[in-house]
Write an enzyme that holds these catalytic residues in place. Structure first.
Site, PDB file in Angstrom:
ATOM      1  N   LEU A 301      12.942  -3.359  -5.640  1.00 48.45           N
ATOM      2  CA  LEU A 301      14.360  -3.192  -5.350  1.00 48.45           C
ATOM      3  C   LEU A 301      14.465  -2.586  -3.955  1.00 48.45           C
ATOM      4  O   LEU A 301      13.618  -1.776  -3.559  1.00 48.45           O
ATOM      5  CB  LEU A 301      15.023  -2.245  -6.364  1.00 48.45           C
ATOM      6  CG  LEU A 301      15.117  -2.706  -7.820  1.00 48.45           C
ATOM      7  CD1 LEU A 301      15.719  -1.587  -8.673  1.00 48.45           C
ATOM      8  CD2 LEU A 301      15.943  -3.973  -7.945  1.00 48.45           C
ATOM      9  N   ASP A 302      15.505  -2.965  -3.201  1.00 50.48           N
ATOM     10  CA  ASP A 302      15.743  -2.326  -1.914  1.00 50.48           C
ATOM     11  C   ASP A 302      15.842  -0.819  -2.107  1.00 50.48           C
ATOM     12  O   ASP A 302      16.263  -0.338  -3.166  1.00 50.48           O
ATOM     13  CB  ASP A 302      17.061  -2.821  -1.310  1.00 50.48           C
ATOM     14  CG  ASP A 302      17.038  -4.298  -0.991  1.00 50.48           C
ATOM     15  OD1 ASP A 302      15.934  -4.862  -0.916  1.00 50.48           O
ATOM     16  OD2 ASP A 302      18.130  -4.877  -0.833  1.00 50.48           O
ATOM     17  N   MET A 303      15.478  -0.070  -1.079  1.00 52.85           N
ATOM     18  CA  MET A 303      15.539   1.389  -1.162  1.00 52.85           C
ATOM     19  C   MET A 303      16.927   1.865  -1.576  1.00 52.85           C
ATOM     20  O   MET A 303      17.075   2.803  -2.355  1.00 52.85           O
ATOM     21  CB  MET A 303      15.148   2.009   0.177  1.00 52.85           C
ATOM     22  CG  MET A 303      15.120   3.533   0.155  1.00 52.85           C
ATOM     23  SD  MET A 303      14.592   4.292   1.707  1.00 52.85           S
ATOM     24  CE  MET A 303      16.039   4.002   2.723  1.00 52.85           C
TER      25      MET A 303
END
Length: 477
Positions: A301-303
């Protein structure tokens, strides 16, 4: 909540402890004044199985609350615990004596006010308000005593946090607190109810993970009394354990772990010392005895995105899960808040027309090498991202500065896993043309704001036994 560690080995020792209590080798000693309303109530008995510095097995044991403690009978336990196994009874995080000392500061005055209220004093409302203030002061004094060990070696205090009374006195935080203080590596955690039937237990349930373990290892001896297992409580442990462990664990067995990643935490380590704190490194530290591979991550997942992540502990599990993601057989569901009213303000090519509540978006994107990590639309060289979406209507979003703005709640069902796929589907002019709130790359992000995108639900097959598993974690979006 689900136990943050596999339960089966610890559950076995819980039953051993229960048997030792029944036979008198161990005793539950009352250490505080027994109140009438608690007379006859049972307690939870928990065990945390660990390994020590010499890779020896250590079994930690604790009872819930502060009113009773487990003591060893004079004849010892050598016949029960041998072969180099160490058995340790864990004390409370804060002793009953320290709690009494904190409460005694206002105790006499609280009792005096209570007597006046019961006598029908004319200033009853004023007396009740004063008593409440003193009670709150006493509870705050008690909370200030609780400082919990964490995997980051930085104590976590619950002072000034309005948590239920008794937070920190459950078996699980006691056991984990002790293990962290003595550099013990946690392997298995479980608790059972001990006492008379019907004496106040509200969370008795079957040991679901143990049942899964049995399907994975059908040749193992079945353990009796599965219904004695009690999961960690949501109201206290559900808040405290993720703070101590650095992760909110939704599921864990010998092969996989499922966690709820907070916004702002990397999924995998980045380049540089300042980008090493991530889900992968936290998992490897927490599950050092279970994780057999260097890179347990099977998807990311994106940060800035929060939500559910699945990681593998073994090569076989990693290979199987990776294939499921690559073959598109994993069902994922995200929820997002778009910055505006989708049907009215969106300027994108794929923006829905009035009354259109669902659809499928297919867009081609690639990395912009001149502006990493941004992705850009490219019909020729881009890789296609396929996203099903559902418009769930207008909602009001409260910004960090307190201002309320109109937003659109959208549910996304990505059928591919391209980088920034959902953020681009929302923000790019070839998509909706309406960015997700808090998107620092493709929209705007104010001070104190976060990306309003959450991976809420995932369905996949267990990599070893093939069982269909679904995990869901609601957010405050």
């Amino acid at each position: 909540m689900f136990s943050p560690f596999p339960t089966e080995t610890a559950y076995h020792y819980c039953l051993v402890i229960k048997d030792l209590l029944d036979k008198g080798f161990l005793k539950l000693e009352q250490v505080t004044r027994l109140s009438m309303e608690r007379a006859g109530q049972g307690v939870m008995i928990g065990t945390l199985v660990c390994t020590g510095s010499e890779n020896n097995r250590v079994v930690l044991c604790a009872s819930s609350g502060i009113s009773k403690k487990i003591i060893c009978a004079e004849n010892g336990l050598s016949e029960w615990f041998s072969n180099g196994l160490h058995f340790i009874v864990v004390p409370p995080v804060v002793s009953a004596e320290k709690i009494d000392e904190a409460l005694n500061k206002n105790d006499a005055e609280i009792h005096r006010l209570t007597n006046l209220i019961q006598e029908g004093d004319t200033l009853i409302d004023e007396l009740k308000e004063k008593r409440k203030r003193l009670c709150d002061e006493s509870l705050e004094e008690v909370r200030s005593l609780y400082n919990f060990n964490t995997v980051f070696h930085k104590p976590y205090s619950i002072k000034n946090i309005p948590l239920p009374t008794g937070t920190g006195d459950c078996c699980e935080p006691k056991l984990i607190h002790y293990a962290l203080a003595h550099n013990l590596k946690s392997v298995s955690l479980a608790q059972v109810f001990y006492g008379e039937a019907g004496s106040g237990l509200t969370r008795r349930e079957g040991c679901g993970e143990d049942a899964l373990e049995k399907r994975l290892n059908p040749g193992e001896r079945l353990l009796p009394s599965k219904n004695l297992y009690v999961s960690p409580c949501d109201e206290r442990c559900g808040f405290l354990l993720p703070k101590m462990l650095g992760l909110e664990v939704l599921y864990c067995d010998k092969y996989i772990v499922v966690v709820n990643k907070p916004s702002g935490l990397l999924s995998v380590p980045g380049r540089g010392e300042d980008k090493q704190d991530c889900v992968v490194n936290r998992v490897k530290k927490l599950y050092e005895n279970l994780c057999q591979i260097e890179q347990p991550s099977v998807h990311r997942l994106d940060m800035e995105t929060s939500g559910i992540l699945v990681l593998a502990f073994t090569e076989e599990a990693h290979r199987n899960l990776s294939a499921q993601f690559e073959n598109g057989t994993v069902h994922k569901e995200y929820v997002a808040l778009l910055d505006g009213v989708l049907e009215k303000q969106a300027a994108g090519v794929k923006a829905p027309k009035r009354g259109e509540k669902s659809g499928v978006m297919k867009l081609k994107f690639r990395l912009d090498p001149e502006n990493r990590p941004h992705q850009i639309y490219d019909e020729v060289y881009g890789k296609e991202g396929v996203t099903r979406w559902q418009n769930e209507g207008l909602v009001w979003y409260t910004a960090p500065d307190g201002i309320k703005i109109k937003s659109t709640k959208v549910r996304f069902f990505p059928e591919t896993g391209r980088t920034h796929q959902l953020r681009l589907a929302s923000a790019d002019v070839h998509g909706f043309g309406l960015p997700i709130i808090g998107d620092s790359l493709y929209g705007k992000c104010s001070v104190g704001q976060r990306l309003m995108l959450h991976a809420e639900k995932i369905t996949f097959r267990h990599p070893v036994n093939g069982r269909l598993l679904t995990f869901e974690k609601k957010s405050d979006l």
